[in-house]
Design a protein around this motif. Structure first.
Motif, PDB file in Angstrom:
ATOM      1  N   PHE B 133       0.839  -1.193   0.000  1.00 55.24           N
ATOM      2  CA  PHE B 133       0.000   0.000   0.000  1.00 55.24           C
ATOM      3  C   PHE B 133       0.878   1.248   0.000  1.00 55.24           C
ATOM      4  O   PHE B 133       1.703   1.425   0.895  1.00 55.24           O
ATOM      5  N   VAL B 134       0.701   2.079  -1.012  1.00 56.47           N
ATOM      6  CA  VAL B 134       1.373   3.377  -1.026  1.00 56.47           C
ATOM      7  C   VAL B 134       0.278   4.418  -0.799  1.00 56.47           C
ATOM      8  O   VAL B 134      -0.463   4.778  -1.713  1.00 56.47           O
ATOM      9  N   ASN B 135       0.149   4.859   0.445  1.00 55.73           N
ATOM     10  CA  ASN B 135      -0.943   5.770   0.780  1.00 55.73           C
ATOM     11  C   ASN B 135      -0.627   7.195   0.355  1.00 55.73           C
ATOM     12  O   ASN B 135       0.505   7.531   0.027  1.00 55.73           O
ATOM     13  N   GLY B 136      -1.654   8.032   0.406  1.00 53.61           N
ATOM     14  CA  GLY B 136      -1.447   9.468   0.231  1.00 53.61           C
ATOM     15  C   GLY B 136      -2.103  10.051  -0.991  1.00 53.61           C
ATOM     16  O   GLY B 136      -2.308   9.380  -1.992  1.00 53.61           O
ATOM     17  N   CYS B 137      -2.477  11.323  -0.876  1.00 53.84           N
ATOM     18  CA  CYS B 137      -3.075  12.067  -1.974  1.00 53.84           C
ATOM     19  C   CYS B 137      -2.358  13.402  -2.078  1.00 53.84           C
ATOM     20  O   CYS B 137      -2.717  14.335  -1.406  1.00 53.84           O
ATOM     21  N   PRO B 138      -1.301  13.499  -2.874  1.00 58.72           N
ATOM     22  CA  PRO B 138      -0.721  12.402  -3.645  1.00 58.72           C
ATOM     23  C   PRO B 138       0.206  11.549  -2.782  1.00 58.72           C
ATOM     24  O   PRO B 138       0.427  11.866  -1.620  1.00 58.72           O
ATOM     25  N   VAL B 139       0.768  10.495  -3.407  1.00 58.62           N
ATOM     26  CA  VAL B 139       1.713   9.647  -2.674  1.00 58.62           C
ATOM     27  C   VAL B 139       2.924  10.493  -2.271  1.00 58.62           C
ATOM     28  O   VAL B 139       3.260  11.473  -2.933  1.00 58.62           O
ATOM     29  N   TYR B 140       3.551  10.073  -1.175  1.00 57.89           N
ATOM     30  CA  TYR B 140       4.765  10.748  -0.702  1.00 57.89           C
ATOM     31  C   TYR B 140       5.950   9.988  -1.303  1.00 57.89           C
ATOM     32  O   TYR B 140       6.165   8.813  -0.992  1.00 57.89           O
ATOM     33  N   ILE B 141       6.672  10.641  -2.199  1.00 60.69           N
ATOM     34  CA  ILE B 141       7.673   9.941  -3.000  1.00 60.69           C
ATOM     35  C   ILE B 141       8.724   9.191  -2.158  1.00 60.69           C
ATOM     36  O   ILE B 141       9.049   8.038  -2.462  1.00 60.69           O
ATOM     37  N   PRO B 142       9.255   9.785  -1.075  1.00 62.12           N
ATOM     38  CA  PRO B 142      10.233   8.995  -0.295  1.00 62.12           C
ATOM     39  C   PRO B 142       9.650   7.667   0.207  1.00 62.12           C
ATOM     40  O   PRO B 142      10.342   6.655   0.233  1.00 62.12           O
ATOM     41  N   GLU B 143       8.345   7.675   0.565  1.00 55.93           N
ATOM     42  CA  GLU B 143       7.730   6.416   1.001  1.00 55.93           C
ATOM     43  C   GLU B 143       7.580   5.467  -0.187  1.00 55.93           C
ATOM     44  O   GLU B 143       7.819   4.263  -0.063  1.00 55.93           O
ATOM     45  N   PHE B 144       7.194   6.013  -1.341  1.00 56.77           N
ATOM     46  CA  PHE B 144       7.044   5.168  -2.532  1.00 56.77           C
ATOM     47  C   PHE B 144       8.374   4.495  -2.864  1.00 56.77           C
ATOM     48  O   PHE B 144       8.424   3.297  -3.144  1.00 56.77           O
ATOM     49  N   VAL B 145       9.457   5.257  -2.795  1.00 50.01           N
ATOM     50  CA  VAL B 145      10.774   4.690  -3.100  1.00 50.01           C
ATOM     51  C   VAL B 145      11.119   3.601  -2.079  1.00 50.01           C
ATOM     52  O   VAL B 145      11.624   2.532  -2.441  1.00 50.01           O
ATOM     53  N   ALA B 146      10.798   3.852  -0.803  1.00 48.04           N
ATOM     54  CA  ALA B 146      11.056   2.841   0.225  1.00 48.04           C
ATOM     55  C   ALA B 146      10.284   1.559  -0.090  1.00 48.04           C
ATOM     56  O   ALA B 146      10.794   0.452   0.096  1.00 48.04           O
ATOM     57  N   ILE B 147       9.067   1.711  -0.586  1.00 44.60           N
ATOM     58  CA  ILE B 147       8.254   0.537  -0.911  1.00 44.60           C
ATOM     59  C   ILE B 147       8.816  -0.183  -2.131  1.00 44.60           C
ATOM     60  O   ILE B 147       8.874  -1.419  -2.161  1.00 44.60           O
ATOM     61  N   LEU B 148       9.277   0.578  -3.127  1.00 48.01           N
ATOM     62  CA  LEU B 148       9.901  -0.073  -4.292  1.00 48.01           C
ATOM     63  C   LEU B 148      11.121  -0.891  -3.870  1.00 48.01           C
ATOM     64  O   LEU B 148      11.351  -1.992  -4.366  1.00 48.01           O
ATOM     65  N   LYS B 149      11.874  -0.348  -2.911  1.00 50.80           N
ATOM     66  CA  LYS B 149      13.040  -1.096  -2.424  1.00 50.80           C
ATOM     67  C   LYS B 149      12.588  -2.389  -1.743  1.00 50.80           C
ATOM     68  O   LYS B 149      13.195  -3.447  -1.931  1.00 50.80           O
ATOM     69  N   ALA B 150      11.528  -2.295  -0.970  1.00 48.20           N
ATOM     70  CA  ALA B 150      11.007  -3.496  -0.299  1.00 48.20           C
ATOM     71  C   ALA B 150      10.578  -4.528  -1.339  1.00 48.20           C
ATOM     72  O   ALA B 150      10.811  -5.728  -1.173  1.00 48.20           O
ATOM     73  N   VAL B 151       9.969  -4.042  -2.432  1.00 48.79           N
ATOM     74  CA  VAL B 151       9.553  -4.947  -3.518  1.00 48.79           C
ATOM     75  C   VAL B 151      10.788  -5.643  -4.095  1.00 48.79           C
ATOM     76  O   VAL B 151      10.811  -6.861  -4.258  1.00 48.79           O
ATOM     77  N   LEU B 152      11.829  -4.863  -4.356  1.00 48.55           N
ATOM     78  CA  LEU B 152      13.058  -5.436  -4.930  1.00 48.55           C
ATOM     79  C   LEU B 152      13.696  -6.447  -3.987  1.00 48.55           C
ATOM     80  O   LEU B 152      14.266  -7.439  -4.411  1.00 48.55           O
ATOM     81  N   GLN B 153      13.599  -6.162  -2.685  1.00 46.70           N
ATOM     82  CA  GLN B 153      14.208  -7.059  -1.694  1.00 46.70           C
ATOM     83  C   GLN B 153      13.332  -8.257  -1.371  1.00 46.70           C
ATOM     84  O   GLN B 153      13.772  -9.175  -0.699  1.00 46.70           O
ATOM     85  N   GLY B 154      12.072  -8.179  -1.801  1.00 42.39           N
ATOM     86  CA  GLY B 154      11.129  -9.241  -1.469  1.00 42.39           C
ATOM     87  C   GLY B 154      10.755  -9.282  -0.009  1.00 42.39           C
ATOM     88  O   GLY B 154      10.530 -10.342   0.578  1.00 42.39           O
ATOM     89  N   ILE B 155      10.709  -8.096   0.610  1.00 33.26           N
ATOM     90  CA  ILE B 155      10.304  -8.041   2.022  1.00 33.26           C
ATOM     91  C   ILE B 155       9.060  -7.171   2.155  1.00 33.26           C
ATOM     92  O   ILE B 155       8.788  -6.338   1.291  1.00 33.26           O
ATOM     93  N   PRO B 156       8.276  -7.373   3.222  1.00 30.44           N
ATOM     94  CA  PRO B 156       7.052  -6.576   3.369  1.00 30.44           C
ATOM     95  C   PRO B 156       7.363  -5.125   3.732  1.00 30.44           C
ATOM     96  O   PRO B 156       8.445  -4.831   4.235  1.00 30.44           O
ATOM     97  N   TYR B 157       6.426  -4.240   3.444  1.00 32.75           N
ATOM     98  CA  TYR B 157       6.513  -2.862   3.950  1.00 32.75           C
ATOM     99  C   TYR B 157       5.316  -2.648   4.871  1.00 32.75           C
ATOM    100  O   TYR B 157       4.183  -2.912   4.486  1.00 32.75           O
TER     101      TYR B 157
END
Lengths: 355, 246, 278
Positions: B133-157
């Motif tokens: 889940f990338v929350n926010g209106c609009p999304v907060y880019i630093p959080e989005f990047v953190a989530i993309l990293k979690a996706v790459l690492q295969g770990i939950p956010y």
């Protein structure tokens, strides 16, 4: 009082002093933010400083224990490499009240206990502390007398006391003396200056008195009796668990440690951030069990970490009476009021036993 | 490591959250270096008909076509990310759920409303399984990047389950309530670094509500500031109406 | 902000290599770990280490092998959180970081010469395995040794090969129970407390060591006290969230005690009046 430990700064030279001080290294002082809010921020001139201020939103701990602090940097992959770092910044803090200095003394104790926190201990040596004594209460939320933090008692390099036309300045350390020498703006203190200081302190003793109806030495016993008190339930019912009370506390140092990788997945850092025992996930384990699930248990824990547990370990309270937790609480949870309720409830219990 | 294939899709939304990525500046290069973007209507014309490693969904699900489409995407996607308030909590589209569906259709489409079927607005996870889940209106880019990293690492956010107040206090903002302004920070999930309040705005609750807010005490606090509870519920419903759908 | 390398850091780990991985159950794996630049871990039974997966995080894991083995140590890990799940994806030869050992383990010198009643619930067998193997390695220093083990279902049984071996030993009494039996299960069914009354020990010279899920402790302690085991002879090890292991981060605190420094092993007398303990 030894005269050679004191110097005097004329008020009309204050701005000059600040300019010179800011020339030595980064200078931080209380600044007005409006709506009766103040914050420690970088300043370069005397006009920016709020000499009459109530405790800042965040205490000076933010310089001793940054909110986001790198502990390690590492490379991932087969040939991993890990380096430990301390991030620091030489800085002079000007205008700290005795409550905030007491807060730093508490942090010093907790983080120098073995196993020592070398990040904290290395950083603190780069920070110079110049205090500013309170001659009266900042507002009704303070309880600095109760916890013995209303008078200067070490923990600073220089201590400024406002004596009307001038400041009387106590030199407590060699690095404080260097500031006096290098700024070339102070005058030698004469006997009548010291007599003035004694008068100010005598007057203070009339103004500052126990803010809660209990003697300081009886507080640990009060807490020993009050663990199952209903007062905690009431406090817990009101708590929003926003963590404000701990984030603004000068003696709270709980933290979380997290990892972060660059997008290339090759480099990263391990860092610590402030955390709060008031937040729901704080004491939860991976399996899902939460050891402090209820709000009242978390609030009670906060109070015991201020008034009971550190007494055994460090022989002092980890409350400095600054009043920040009360000022910041949206739900009006008041430290003075909670303690008073505990006292009242405890007295009631004693009476009931006699009747 | 082969770069994961990533695709952006939009449903009912303003596409502003996708624009946030385009607005990242140089940072977007690092993101593009880590992923292989195969479909993104807002910035490219190519389509991809095979499997996606990561599907990023902006927008809420508002009619049966959308349900069909999101179900298909889910089947083709290894990881599905709900992106922006419309996707994560229903967002402003949820305001539709304040009305009878037929009334709202007549209001929007007039006489021919019967040709435009609609459904209650839903967040993406109310229709298909969501992995991040990338929350926010609009999304907060630093959080989005953190989530993309979690996706790459295969770990939950884990989205922080504490109030925006936590981050707001650390930013040393003056509390909006001290200024006499109502703010939803105390009941809204953090993770945005109190972005709005740092910039002089209030919190509108765009990241969704805390899982366990102290409702009774929140009412008392509002009473203390003479704020009617209806006002807060209305404010909350601007973004959070869909939370009522179970 | 300036940066300075720290010669001493309480947060830096030793490099370690995973030399073997064994799948124990659907959810639990056993990792055999060797420190690269340091000899033995030199731990006491019941102590834990902080395990680092750089980029993902750091977690406390109790050491489950005997301190008598100095070439390597073992960690039994259940995949439940971010770090543990990632750890399950690691392969032989992968590197991890290790800090520690931390905390106070089982006071083995004090236990010598006494009877032992070891009670393990589920994953609680992992930290107790370091005690059991230590005791078996020094078997003649101890009196009678009883091991009671309980888990949800037979398929959740950890270290089943070793349990079988221990079962065969004449110098150790072993019994186990499961909450739910499978069709081929011939053993006991029911909670672990049902095994306690049948244990043949001399209560006054017995130490009990208990590790299990939070819900287990109160029931077991009640039964042990009923059997006459003195409170200070009942040893418990607690699981808590820990971030630093240095008694600072505050997560593992049980009232005034830090689990990471004052524990994780406590005796019942120490903690019985602490409301947040069990």
């Amino acid at each position: 009082m030894e005269e050679n430990q004191y110097v005097v700064l004329k008020k009309e030279l204050f701005n000059d002093f600040i300019t010179r001080l800011a020339g030595i290294k980064k200078l931080v002082a209380p600044v007005s933010k409006g709506f009766k809010n103040f914050a420690y921020e970088e300043v370069s001139s005397g006009e920016q400083i709020a000499l009459k201020y109530i405790p800042t939103i965040l205490p000076a701990k933010k310089y001793f224990m940054p909110q986001n602090e790198t502990l390690l940097e590492f490379n991932t992959g087969k040939k991993s490499n890990v380096e430990a770092f301390v991030e620091y910044e030489p800085v002079t803090l000007f205008g700290l009240h005795t409550c905030d200095i007491a807060g730093i003394q508490c942090l010093n104790m907790a983080l120098s206990e073995r196993p020592k926190d070398y990040n904290y201990l290395s950083r603190k040596n780069f920070i110079t502390i110049i205090g500013l004594e309170c001659n009266e209460y900042c507002d009704e939320f303070a309880s600095c007398h109760l916890v013995n933090a209303d008078f200067p008692s070490g923990g600073y390099d220089l201590m400024f006391t406002d004596a009307g036309e001038y400041f009387i300045v106590h030199i407590n350390t060699e690095s404080g003396e260097e500031i006096v020498t290098n700024t070339e703006i102070f005058n030698k203190a004469e006997t009548f200056h010291l007599n003035e200081l004694i008068k100010i302190r005598e007057n203070k003793r009339k103004i500052f008195s126990n803010e809660v109806p209990i003697e300081r030495r009886h507080i640990p016993e009060l807490f020993d009796r009050s663990f199952r008190s209903n007062v905690w339930k009431e406090v817990g019912e009101r708590c929003l668990s926003c963590g404000n009370c701990t984030n603004v506390c000068p003696t709270c140092y709980c933290f979380d440690i997290r990892d972060e990788l660059d997008l290339d997945m090759k480099h990263g850092r391990r860092y610590r951030v402030w955390d709060s025992c008031q937040l729901e996930p704080f004491a939860k384990v991976a399996g899902g069990f939460n050891f402090r699930k209820e709000r009242f248990v978390r609030q009670r824990h906060r109070y015991y970490r201020k008034f009971r547990y550190p007494v055994d370990k460090f022989s002092r309270f980890f409350c400095t009476g600054c009043g920040r937790c009360t000022r910041t609480c949206m739900a009006n949870i008041s430290l003075k009021e909670t303690l008073s309720q505990l006292v009242r409830e405890s007295e009631d219990r004693v009476w009931k036993r006699w009747l | 490591m082969k770069k994961p294939k990533i695709a952006f899709f939009d449903f009912a939304c303003c596409e502003g959250c996708q624009l946030q990525v385009a607005n990242m500046g140089e940072g977007v290069l690092d993101v593009l270096a880590a992923f292989d973007v195969v479909e993104w209507r807002e910035v490219m014309s190519e389509k991809w008909d095979k499997k996606y490693d990561v599907a990023i969904i902006e927008g809420s699900i508002t009619d049966n076509h959308a349900v069909e489409r999101i179900t298909k995407i889910r089947k083709k996607a290894n990881i599905l990310i709900a992106y922006g308030s419309c996707a994560t909590i229903g967002g402003v589209n949820g305001m539709k759920n304040n009305f009878e569906l037929d009334d709202i259709r007549k209001y929007v489409y007039g006489e021919s409303y019967k040709f435009f079927p609609t459904e209650l607005t839903k967040a993406v996870h109310q229709v298909v399984k969501v992995d991040y889940f990338v929350n926010g209106c609009p999304v907060y880019i630093p959080e989005f990047v953190a989530i993309l990293k979690a996706v790459l690492q295969g770990i939950p956010y884990y989205v922080p389950d504490y109030a925006v107040c936590v981050e707001c206090k650390l930013n040393e903002n003056i509390c909006m309530y001290d200024k006499g302004v109502t703010c939803l920070g105390p009941v809204t999930r953090a993770g945005c670094n109190s972005w709005c309040i740092n910039n002089g705005n209030i919190c509108y609750g765009c990241r969704g509500m805390l899982s366990n807010p102290n409702e009774k005490s929140a009412r008392d606090v509002l009473a203390k500031y003479n704020i009617p509870i209806e006002l807060i519920i209305n404010k909350m419903n601007m973004y959070n109406k869909c939370r009522e759908i179970i | 902000m300036e940066k300075m390398a720290l010669k001493y850091s309480s947060y830096k780990s030793e490099k370690a290599e995973i030399v073997d991985i064994k799948k124990l159950t659907e959810n639990e794996k056993l990792f055999r770990v060797v420190l690269k630049n340091k000899g033995s871990l030199d731990h006491e039974p019941g102590q834990f280490v902080m395990v680092s997966l750089y980029g993902i995080g750091e977690i406390p894991i109790s050491v489950c092998s005997s301190p008598m083995i100095s070439d390597y140590f073992e960690l039994c890990v259940r995949a439940v959180g971010k770090v543990t799940r990632s750890m399950h994806k690691l392969k032989k030869g992968d590197e991890i970081g290790i800090r520690g050992p931390y905390g106070k383990g089982f006071p083995v010198r004090i236990l010598e010469g006494n009877d032992l009643l070891i009670i393990a619930g589920g994953l609680g067998l992992a930290p107790l395995r370091s005690l059991i193997t230590y005791v078996l390695d020094n078997r003649r220093d101890f009196g009678k040794v009883h091991l009671l083990f309980g888990c949800k279902e037979p398929k959740d049984m950890l270290f089943s090969d070793e349990l079988e071996q221990w079962n065969k030993r004449t110098d150790m009494h072993y019994s186990c129970t499961v909450d739910r039996a499978s069709p081929d299960w011939a053993g006991n069914v029911g909670v672990i407390t049902t095994l306690i009354p049948g244990v043949d020990i001399e209560p006054s010279k017995t130490f009990a060591a208990i590790v299990g899920p939070p819900v287990m402790y109160n029931f077991v302690i009640k039964e042990l006290i009923a059997k006459g085991i003195p409170e200070q002879n009942i040893l418990l090890s607690f699981e808590r969230n820990m971030k630093c292991g240095n008694g600072k981060c505050g997560r593992c605190q049980i009232q005034n005690l830090y689990c990471c420094q004052d524990g994780p092993v406590f005796n019942y007398e120490q903690i019985k009046n602490l409301s947040e303990a069990i």
